[in-house]
Design an enzyme around this catalytic site. Structure first.
Site, PDB file in Angstrom:
ATOM      1  N   GLU A   1      -1.243  -1.977 -11.745  1.00  0.00           N
ATOM      2  CA  GLU A   1      -1.429  -0.794 -10.904  1.00  0.00           C
ATOM      3  C   GLU A   1      -0.116  -0.601 -10.149  1.00  0.00           C
ATOM      4  O   GLU A   1       0.229  -1.390  -9.277  1.00  0.00           O
ATOM      5  CB  GLU A   1      -2.585  -1.008  -9.923  1.00  0.00           C
ATOM      6  CG  GLU A   1      -2.792   0.153  -8.954  1.00  0.00           C
ATOM      7  CD  GLU A   1      -3.766  -0.177  -7.830  1.00  0.00           C
ATOM      8  OE1 GLU A   1      -3.516   0.260  -6.681  1.00  0.00           O
ATOM      9  OE2 GLU A   1      -4.767  -0.879  -8.092  1.00  0.00           O
TER      10      GLU A   1
ATOM     11  N   ARG B   1       4.073   4.123  -3.667  1.00  0.00           N
ATOM     12  CA  ARG B   1       4.676   3.880  -2.349  1.00  0.00           C
ATOM     13  C   ARG B   1       6.186   3.931  -2.427  1.00  0.00           C
ATOM     14  O   ARG B   1       6.872   3.723  -1.416  1.00  0.00           O
ATOM     15  CB  ARG B   1       4.213   2.526  -1.810  1.00  0.00           C
ATOM     16  CG  ARG B   1       2.717   2.478  -1.487  1.00  0.00           C
ATOM     17  CD  ARG B   1       2.243   1.069  -1.223  1.00  0.00           C
ATOM     18  NE  ARG B   1       2.931   0.460  -0.104  1.00  0.00           N
ATOM     19  CZ  ARG B   1       2.894  -0.845   0.179  1.00  0.00           C
ATOM     20  NH1 ARG B   1       2.185  -1.660  -0.597  1.00  0.00           N
ATOM     21  NH2 ARG B   1       3.550  -1.315   1.206  1.00  0.00           N
TER      22      ARG B   1
ATOM     23  N   LYS C   1     -13.044   1.494  -5.453  1.00  0.00           N
ATOM     24  CA  LYS C   1     -12.249   0.397  -4.916  1.00  0.00           C
ATOM     25  C   LYS C   1     -12.861  -0.024  -3.567  1.00  0.00           C
ATOM     26  O   LYS C   1     -13.300   0.833  -2.799  1.00  0.00           O
ATOM     27  CB  LYS C   1     -10.812   0.889  -4.726  1.00  0.00           C
ATOM     28  CG  LYS C   1      -9.842  -0.072  -4.065  1.00  0.00           C
ATOM     29  CD  LYS C   1      -8.479   0.612  -3.956  1.00  0.00           C
ATOM     30  CE  LYS C   1      -7.450  -0.278  -3.281  1.00  0.00           C
ATOM     31  NZ  LYS C   1      -6.121   0.372  -3.220  1.00  0.00           N
TER      32      LYS C   1
END
Length: 321
Positions: free
Chosen positions: A41, A45, A129
């Site tokens: 993943e 960012r 999640k």
């Protein structure tokens, strides 16, 4: 469970990675694949996230690559264009989540409380999640929160490490865990690919928990089996235990009363997850005799299977702990 969620489940642990230099993407992906985790993943960012995803998906199309920290519809488009097979966000933004779902790509928004979960259910989601997992109360909180919501499943992320990974994965409502402990920022920046591979291998070992149970030794008849078992009793003080098909010397050696699976016999290996172990060994090029799979009556998951090929004259089987 859709195909993407099944794939997440089969891998079990999804490395969550921040890449600051796109040139690191391919060697990092190779380090993970070599370690037994062909998944990542890549978080949005950093400015190069989409480029990193594109490089990995081009170089290793078989790798399960998703985008994390997806906060806007523009990032949804960028992630999909780069080849992301799933999307993850730290929280639940209904607009962004609905947009991602409209594109046909699985989206796992972050949920930390029942209100988040109910918003996710309203959007038609069946897997979310759980973030930040440990800070939000850990496994205890997740079990309490999951109880009222039937078949909803979770991918906890945040504070997952080698010590608590197995505790999470043993909860039947968890499809996989997201973790960065094997791909810490410093290791990536310093290009310590060998160390990342070693940590990844350790994480896979921890997850699968493979252990030798016993060796079954084929014999022509019961008398021959008893002779061998009694010799081991004399040599090592192993107590004898007779069954309808064999005589055990201790727990580690099973002397078969007649020819069984394998030219010479069989070797039993115990694992935390037979289904994940099957998927892991298949990725490594091994095959299984599908006709030997038996299933747990309660979970419906595989609990026993033989490898297709013998190793040095021994059939090898996996069994659920």
């Amino acid at each position: 469970m859709n195909d993407m969620i099944k794939e997440l489940y089969s891998i079990g642990l999804i490395p969550v990675i921040k890449i600051e230099n796109a040139d690191d993407a391919i060697p990092l992906a190779k380090a993970l694949i070599d370690g037994g985790l062909p998944a990542a993943e890549i978080t949005f960012r950093t400015a190069c996230a989409a480029d990193a995803i594109k490089r990995i998906t081009d170089a290793y199309p078989e790798m399960l690559v998703g985008a994390g920290t997806v906060l806007t519809t523009e990032q949804v488009d960028a992630a999909i264009a780069a080849g992301s097979k799933f999307l993850v966000s730290p929280g639940l933004n209904p607009k962004v989540t609905a947009y991602a779902l409209s594109k046909g790509v699985p989206m796992l928004p972050g949920c930390a409380n029942p209100s988040d979960v109910e918003a996710a259910l309203e959007l038609g989601l069946t897997t979310v999640k759980f973030f930040p997992a440990e800070a939000a109360g850990g496994l205890k909180m997740l079990k309490a929160m999951a109880a009222p919501y039937g078949q909803l499943t979770f991918m906890p992320t945040g504070g997952i490490n080698a010590d608590n990974l197995l505790d999470y994965l043993k909860f039947n409502k968890i499809v996989a865990c997201g973790g960065s402990f094997m791909v810490a920022d410093a290791l990536v920046k310093e290009k310590k690919w060998d160390e990342i591979t070693a940590l990844t291998k350790d994480a896979v070992k921890k997850m699968l928990g493979l252990e030798f149970i016993h060796m079954g030794i084929n014999n022509e008849n019961k008398e021959e089996a008893l002779k061998g078992a009694k010799l081991f009793e004399l040599m090592f003080g192993m107590p004898l235990k007779e069954t309808s098909k064999s005589t055990f010397a201790g727990d580690a050696f099973e002397f078969m009363h007649k020819k069984g699976p394998g030219k010479c016999g069989h070797i039993g290996i115990r694992t935390n997850f037979v289904d994940r172990a099957i998927a892991y060994f298949k990725r490594m090029g091994f095959e299984f005799d599908e006709s030997t799979i038996t299933y747990d009556d309660k979970t419906g998951k595989p609990k026993f299977v033989y490898f297709k090929d013998e190793i040095c004259g021994f059939a090898i089987h996996l069994v659920q702990k």
